[in-house]
Motif scaffolding. Structure first.
Motif, short mmCIF file in Angstrom:
data_model
loop_
_atom_site.label_atom_id
_atom_site.label_comp_id
_atom_site.label_asym_id
_atom_site.label_seq_id
_atom_site.Cartn_x
_atom_site.Cartn_y
_atom_site.Cartn_z
N THR A 44 -9.16 29.50 -70.87
CA THR A 44 -8.49 30.14 -69.73
C THR A 44 -8.14 29.07 -68.71
OG1 THR A 44 -8.64 31.91 -68.09
CG2 THR A 44 -10.63 30.63 -68.47
N PRO A 46 -7.93 28.29 -64.69
CA PRO A 46 -8.42 28.85 -63.42
C PRO A 46 -7.28 29.42 -62.58
CG PRO A 46 -9.39 26.70 -63.85
CD PRO A 46 -8.32 26.90 -64.88
N GLU A 47 -7.53 30.55 -61.96
CA GLU A 47 -6.51 31.24 -61.16
C GLU A 47 -6.68 30.95 -59.68
OE1 GLU A 47 -6.07 35.43 -62.01
OE2 GLU A 47 -6.93 35.12 -64.00
N GLY A 49 -7.04 31.36 -55.81
CA GLY A 49 -7.73 32.39 -55.04
C GLY A 49 -9.08 32.77 -55.61
N LYS A 50 -9.44 32.23 -56.77
CA LYS A 50 -10.72 32.56 -57.38
C LYS A 50 -11.69 31.39 -57.25
CE LYS A 50 -9.30 36.12 -60.54
NZ LYS A 50 -9.47 36.70 -61.86
N THR A 51 -12.98 31.71 -57.37
CA THR A 51 -14.03 30.72 -57.31
C THR A 51 -14.75 30.67 -58.65
OG1 THR A 51 -14.33 31.07 -54.94
CG2 THR A 51 -16.17 30.06 -56.12
N TYR A 52 -14.99 29.45 -59.15
CA TYR A 52 -15.66 29.25 -60.42
C TYR A 52 -16.90 28.39 -60.20
CZ TYR A 52 -11.24 30.92 -62.29
OH TYR A 52 -10.14 31.69 -62.56
N CYS A 76 -5.00 23.17 -60.27
CA CYS A 76 -6.09 23.91 -59.64
C CYS A 76 -5.81 24.17 -58.17
CB CYS A 76 -7.44 23.22 -59.85
SG CYS A 76 -7.89 23.10 -61.59
N VAL A 79 -7.73 26.90 -56.04
CA VAL A 79 -8.91 27.29 -56.81
C VAL A 79 -10.13 26.57 -56.21
CG1 VAL A 79 -10.01 27.30 -59.08
CG2 VAL A 79 -7.53 27.56 -58.89
N THR A 80 -11.26 27.28 -56.13
CA THR A 80 -12.50 26.69 -55.64
C THR A 80 -13.50 26.59 -56.79
OG1 THR A 80 -12.20 27.57 -53.42
CG2 THR A 80 -14.44 26.97 -54.04
#
Length: 185
Positions: A44, A46-47, A49-52, A76, A79-80
Motif C-alpha cells: 500500500t 501511505p495516504e 492526512g493519515k498517521t502510520y 509522503c 503523511v505522518t
C-alpha cells in the motif's frame, strides 16, 4: 527475501493495494543478511492526512521502499510517521530518499525514541518540505553529504525539532553536518 532494483518506476497500485506491472531486475543484496529481519511486502502507499506507526526495521525498510520508488518531486507529502519504539539497524543502512526527485516530504515523529545503527547519508539522504521531530539517532558514517538526519535539502523547507544526533563521522569529505549536511540555495 531479496531486495531488487527497480528498472521501471512506472507501476500501478490495484484497489486491494497490491503492486501491478512492476518490472524488477537483478538482486542487489540479501535483506536477511543486511538487516537480520525479513522486510514487509510493499502492499500500500501511505495516504495524505493519515498517521502510520513505524515499530520495526521492516517498517522503516517499507517506508524507504515507498519513497525510493516514488515518482514526482515529493513523496509522503501530508503523511505522518510515528516511531513506536526504539529501532536498531544492523548491517549497512541505505538512506531514505535517493534523489531530490525522490525525497521524503512528510512528517517523521520519533516520539522520544531512538534509531541506532544509522549510516550512509543519514536517516534520510534527501528531504524537502519535511518535519523531523522528537528523535535521537546514533551510528557512524564516512559518506560525503552525510549527517545523522538529512544528507541533502535541495529545495523547500525542513524543520528538525527536539532531535539529538549521536552519529559519528570519520572522513575528510567537506560536506558533513550534525543535522543537515548540504542545503542548496
Amino acid at each position: 527475501y531479496k531486495r531488487f532494483t527497480l528498472a521501471n518506476s512506472n507501476f500501478e497500485i490495484t484497489n486491494e493495494g497490491k503492486l501491478k506491472d512492476l518490472t524488477l531486475t537483478g538482486v542487489t543484496e540479501d535483506l536477511d543478511n543486511l538487516y537480520g529481519e525479513n522486510p514487509t511486502v510493499l502492499n500500500t502507499i501511505p495516504e495524505a492526512g493519515k498517521t502510520y506507526t513505524v515499530s520495526s526495521v521492516d517498517d522503516l525498510v517499507y517506508l524507504r521502499t515507498v519513497v525510493n520508488a516514488a515518482t514526482g518531486n515529493s513523496t509522503c507529502d501530508g503523511v505522518t510517521f510515528k516511531l513506536g519504539n526504539d529501532i536498531t539497524l544492523t548491517g549497512t543502512w541505505t538512506s531514505i530518499g535517493t534523489t531530490a526527485a525522490k525525497c521524503f516530504s512528510g512528517t517523521f515523529d520519533g516520539c522520544g525514541y531512538e534509531i541506532t545503527g544509522i549510516g550512509g547519508n543519514g536517516l534520510f539522504k534527501y528531504a524537502s518540505n519535511a518535519v523531523i521531530k522528537n528523535l535521537t539517532v546514533s551510528g557512524s558514517t564516512s559518506y560525503a553529504y552525510a549527517s545523522g538526519f538529512v544528507g541533502n535539502v535541495d529545495s523547500g523547507t525542513l524543520l528538525i525539532d527536539n532531535c539529538i544526533n549521536n552519529v559519528s563521522y570519520s572522513s575528510s569529505n567537506a560536506n558533513f553536518g550534525g543535522f543537515v549536511a548540504y542545503i542548496l540555495g
